[in-house]
Design an enzyme around this catalytic site. Structure first.
Site, PDB file in Angstrom:
ATOM      1  CG  HIS A  65       0.831  -9.421  17.340  1.00  9.37           C
ATOM      2  ND1 HIS A  65       2.210  -9.104  17.455  1.00  9.37           N
ATOM      3  CD2 HIS A  65       0.991 -10.007  15.752  1.00  9.37           C
ATOM      4  CE1 HIS A  65       3.089  -9.389  16.529  1.00  9.37           C
ATOM      5  NE2 HIS A  65       2.298  -9.946  15.546  1.00  9.37           N
ATOM      6  CE  LYS A  75      -3.928  -2.119   2.201  1.00  2.00           C
ATOM      7  NZ  LYS A  75      -4.477  -2.648   3.249  1.00  2.00           N
TER       8      LYS A  75
END
Length: 115
Positions: free
Chosen positions: A102, A53
């Site tokens: 995470h 991206k």
């Protein structure tokens, strides 16, 4: 100057389900990147997606030409070669910053590319 920013989030359980099918891990990762923690693997996948991206497109790039590692202090980094190294040079990118996290069943990564 910042020339690209990318972010990606990957649900760990969904990634683990997909990883159990059809050799997905071998297509996405180098041998050095593959380990038994689906949380870490999902984070590496999110990192590669965020990089694509930040670069603006994935056409012609090989997943194996970017490897996610960590330094002695545990900070994540990319190692580039082949198609990805060529795209980075073509875009005039001198530094690529990576952060991976995470939490709550989600792996996320942010990439910032600087000239």
């Amino acid at each position: 100057m910042i020339v690209g920013v990318g972010i990606d989030v990957t649900p760990v359980a969904r990634f683990a389900d997909a990883a159990g099918r059809s050799g997905l891990l071998a297509r996405l990762f180098t041998e050095a990147e593959i380990d038994s923690s689906m949380q870490r693997m999902a984070g590496r996948f999110a990192a590669k997606e965020a990089l694509v991206k930040a670069l603006g497109e994935s056409d012609g790039l090989s997943w194996h030409d970017v490897e996610v590692g960590k330094d002695e202090a545990g900070r994540p980094y990319f190692a580039f070669r082949g198609t990805v190294a060529a795209r980075i040079a073509e875009r005039g990118i001198a530094h690529v910053h990576l952060s991976i996290t995470h939490d709550a069943g989600i792996a996320a990564a942010v990439v910032v590319c600087e000239s």
